[in-house]
Scaffold this motif. Structure first.
Motif, short mmCIF file in Angstrom:
data_model
loop_
_atom_site.label_atom_id
_atom_site.label_comp_id
_atom_site.label_asym_id
_atom_site.label_seq_id
_atom_site.Cartn_x
_atom_site.Cartn_y
_atom_site.Cartn_z
N CYS A 54 -2.57 2.61 0.89
CA CYS A 54 -2.89 3.70 1.82
C CYS A 54 -4.37 4.08 1.71
CB CYS A 54 -2.04 4.94 1.52
SG CYS A 54 -0.29 4.66 1.78
N VAL A 55 -4.86 4.13 0.48
CA VAL A 55 -6.26 4.50 0.27
C VAL A 55 -7.16 3.46 0.93
CG1 VAL A 55 -8.07 4.77 -1.48
CG2 VAL A 55 -5.80 5.75 -1.87
N ARG A 56 -6.76 2.22 0.79
CA ARG A 56 -7.56 1.13 1.33
C ARG A 56 -7.56 1.16 2.87
NH1 ARG A 56 -6.81 -4.86 -1.03
NH2 ARG A 56 -8.42 -5.91 0.15
N MET A 57 -6.44 1.55 3.42
CA MET A 57 -6.31 1.48 4.88
C MET A 57 -6.77 2.75 5.61
SD MET A 57 -2.78 -0.65 5.42
CE MET A 57 -3.00 -0.88 7.18
N GLU B 123 -3.82 1.97 -7.00
CA GLU B 123 -4.50 3.18 -7.48
C GLU B 123 -3.46 4.25 -7.74
OE1 GLU B 123 -7.74 4.36 -4.98
OE2 GLU B 123 -7.74 6.40 -5.77
N GLU B 124 -3.57 4.91 -8.86
CA GLU B 124 -2.57 5.94 -9.21
C GLU B 124 -2.62 7.09 -8.21
OE1 GLU B 124 -0.18 6.07 -11.21
OE2 GLU B 124 -0.56 4.38 -12.56
N PRO B 125 -1.49 7.52 -7.70
CA PRO B 125 -1.49 8.69 -6.81
C PRO B 125 -1.86 9.94 -7.60
CG PRO B 125 0.63 7.52 -6.78
CD PRO B 125 -0.16 6.96 -7.91
N PRO B 126 -2.33 10.97 -6.90
CA PRO B 126 -2.73 12.19 -7.62
C PRO B 126 -1.55 12.86 -8.33
CG PRO B 126 -2.75 12.54 -5.24
CD PRO B 126 -2.51 11.09 -5.45
N ALA B 127 -1.89 13.65 -9.32
CA ALA B 127 -0.86 14.35 -10.09
C ALA B 127 -0.06 15.28 -9.17
CB ALA B 127 -1.53 15.16 -11.21
N ARG C 253 -9.10 10.07 1.86
CA ARG C 253 -8.10 10.20 0.79
C ARG C 253 -6.98 11.15 1.22
NH1 ARG C 253 -8.44 8.22 -4.18
NH2 ARG C 253 -6.90 9.10 -5.60
N GLU C 254 -7.38 12.16 1.94
CA GLU C 254 -6.40 13.13 2.43
C GLU C 254 -5.36 12.44 3.33
OE1 GLU C 254 -8.08 16.15 4.94
OE2 GLU C 254 -7.43 17.71 3.54
N ASP C 255 -5.88 11.63 4.24
CA ASP C 255 -5.00 10.86 5.13
C ASP C 255 -4.09 9.95 4.32
OD1 ASP C 255 -5.99 11.89 7.52
OD2 ASP C 255 -7.63 10.44 7.59
N ALA C 256 -4.70 9.32 3.30
CA ALA C 256 -3.94 8.37 2.48
C ALA C 256 -2.77 9.08 1.80
CB ALA C 256 -4.86 7.73 1.45
N GLU C 257 -3.03 10.26 1.28
CA GLU C 257 -1.97 11.01 0.59
C GLU C 257 -0.83 11.37 1.55
OE1 GLU C 257 -3.59 14.32 -1.60
OE2 GLU C 257 -4.96 13.01 -2.72
N GLU C 258 -1.24 11.76 2.74
CA GLU C 258 -0.25 12.16 3.75
C GLU C 258 0.64 10.97 4.15
OE1 GLU C 258 -0.39 13.54 8.27
OE2 GLU C 258 -1.95 14.48 7.02
N VAL C 259 -0.02 9.85 4.44
CA VAL C 259 0.73 8.66 4.88
C VAL C 259 1.58 8.10 3.75
CG1 VAL C 259 0.52 6.32 5.79
CG2 VAL C 259 -0.93 8.09 6.67
#
Lengths: 286, 183
Positions: free
Chosen positions: B38-41, A58-62, B45-51
């Protein structure tokens, strides 16, 4: 071990899933180092799992890329070595740990983690040095203990050998004393004010003489008791007594097929050719 | 061993020289896969972005320890990311809701990178062939870091069955993917 059977056992799949004990985990890692086939099977299974995971891309956010790249800038000179990254991730023990090799880490004061790692490494090295010293002392103590034990064993061995020798000697003496032809002659003191006795066991047929010191005064300095047989009125030396010994002693006297009496005199150390009569201590007639 | 795409070789060289360009290439070529993991685990979504950010930093920091003889770069990065997720999950003691395999949406359309090991459109079709109960065990263990015992309890099956299902699922995946990843 048959690597093929090992692979077929399913242990690699269990390992990847984290369904193994710590011991099994180490075993798989060890086996993969020894057997190329196992290593290959492990890598292949890992690749398969990673590939599967890729299905949920999945593409990461901008703006995320810029953020990450900016954070890397703070890392300055970049990569540090991670001493032992596990090849395979296990859900029990994440492979990324903060044990960083301080020598390889960037030496920037803006990186507290670098200092913490360095401090941790320093503490660890002190701890290891202490452990090493401790083990060394223990090993030295063990070595000394082993040497002491060896010495004791050697002493005991020698004592045992001596006792064996004594036993054989007593057996042989006893056999001689209990021979049917052996006569026992008691030698009594000739000086009334000085008590003394000795015993002679004489076997004229075998021409053997044994004597037992019983009770004789200690020898004067540089003097020694000498045993005589009186044969047809003449003294014949049949040997010197061991100094200060109460042991039964056997002496084979050639030609002593007949004797009238036995006597002991105190002679200069090493004995005399003829007895010093005023130094006679005990005498006994056959 | 699997074939190494040229981009991977280039990235490894750059990483080991400490050049940030390597991270830019990793982001462009593998960012979607790592972020998707990360999103899957992670539970949100916030956690996924951080990790995800944390994992990228770890990849950069630990790059010198990467050994090309031991694992593919791609697998190595996946492992770092997966472990970063599991660490975070355990730290917070929070796990995402288990997604039903049937309703899980594979965002294959987002994958347009050409350097990934397989053709994902094909992969999606292949994955549908996995038995749902086998796939679930794999999901729980591999992506959510559940132990064998926890999975057995959660699915209400004996411990041995958990192992059997996982082995079967991996074996099936191996069969589906063998031709794609090469050997």
């Amino acid at each position: 071990m048959d690597p093929k059977k090992y692979i077929e056992s399913g242990i690699i799949e269990d390992y990847l899933m984290g369904f193994v004990s710590e011991q099994e985990r180490q075993e798989v890692q060890c086996m993969s180092k020894i057997y190329p086939e196992i290593n290959e099977a492990l890598r292949q299974a890992e690749d398969i799992m990673s590939t599967w995971a890729a299905a949920s891309a999945e593409e990461p956010p901008a703006g995320m890329k810029e953020k990450i790249m900016a954070n890397l800038g703070e890392q300055e000179k970049g990569p540090v070595a991670m001493p032992a990254l596990k090849v395979v991730a296990s859900s029990h023990e994440p492979s990324v740990k903060s044990s960083i090799n301080p020598a390889a880490s960037p030496s920037k004061s803006s990186q507290p983690i670098g200092w913490i790692a360095a401090a941790a490494a320093l503490i660890l090295s002190f701890f290891l040095a202490y452990q090493w010293q401790d083990s060394l002392q223990f090993m030295q103590a063990m070595e000394q203990e082993i040497v002491a034990q060896d010495q004791e064993l050697e002493t005991l061995g020698n004592q045992l050998q001596e006792l064996q020798g004594d036993k054989e000697q007593y057996q042989s003496l006893w056999a001689a004393v209990s021979e049917p032809g052996t006569q026992k002659i008691t030698l009594n003191t000739v000086q009334e004010d000085k008590p003394a006795t000795a015993t002679v066991y004489w076997n004229p047929e075998k021409e053997e003489t044994l004597f037992y010191r019983d009770q004789l005064p200690a020898e004067a300095e540089n003097s020694q008791y000498q045993l005589w047989a009186i044969v047809k009125g003449k003294p014949v030396s049949i040997g010197l007594l061991a100094l200060n010994s109460n042991e039964l002693q056997l002496q084979n006297m050639s030609g002593l097929a007949e004797a009238d009496a036995f006597a002991i005199t105190l002679e200069p150390l090493g004995g005399s050719e003829s007895p010093t009569l005023d130094q006679m201590v005990v005498m006994g007639k056959v | 061993m699997s074939k190494r795409p040229p981009i991977e070789v280039k990235i490894v060289d750059l990483l080991q020289d400490g050049k940030q360009e390597a991270m830019s290439l990793i982001y462009d070529n593998y960012g979607a896969v790592l972020f998707g993991l990360c999103v899957r685990m992670m539970p949100s979504r916030e956690d996924a972005e951080e990790v995800f950010q944390e994992a990228m930093i770890k990849i950069w920091r630990y790059a010198q320890s990467y050994d090309a003889d031991k694992a593919r770069l791609y697998t190595w990065m996946m492992n770092i990311t997966r472990n970063a997720c599991i660490d975070q999950i355990r730290k917070n003691d929070r796990r995402p809701q288990i997604q039903d395999v049937e309703t899980h949406v594979y965002k294959v359309d987002a994958v347009h990178q050409s350097n990934l090991p397989v053709d994902h459109i094909g992969l999606e079709k292949e994955l549908e062939k996995l038995r749902p109960e086998d796939r679930k065990v794999l999901e729980l263990a591999y992506f959510q870091g559940f132990t064998q015992g926890e999975i057995a309890k959660k699915l209400n099956v004996p411990l041995g069955t958990v192992k059997t299902r996982a082995r079967k699922a991996i074996s099936e995946l191996k069969r589906f993917l063998a031709r794609d990843i090469g050997s």
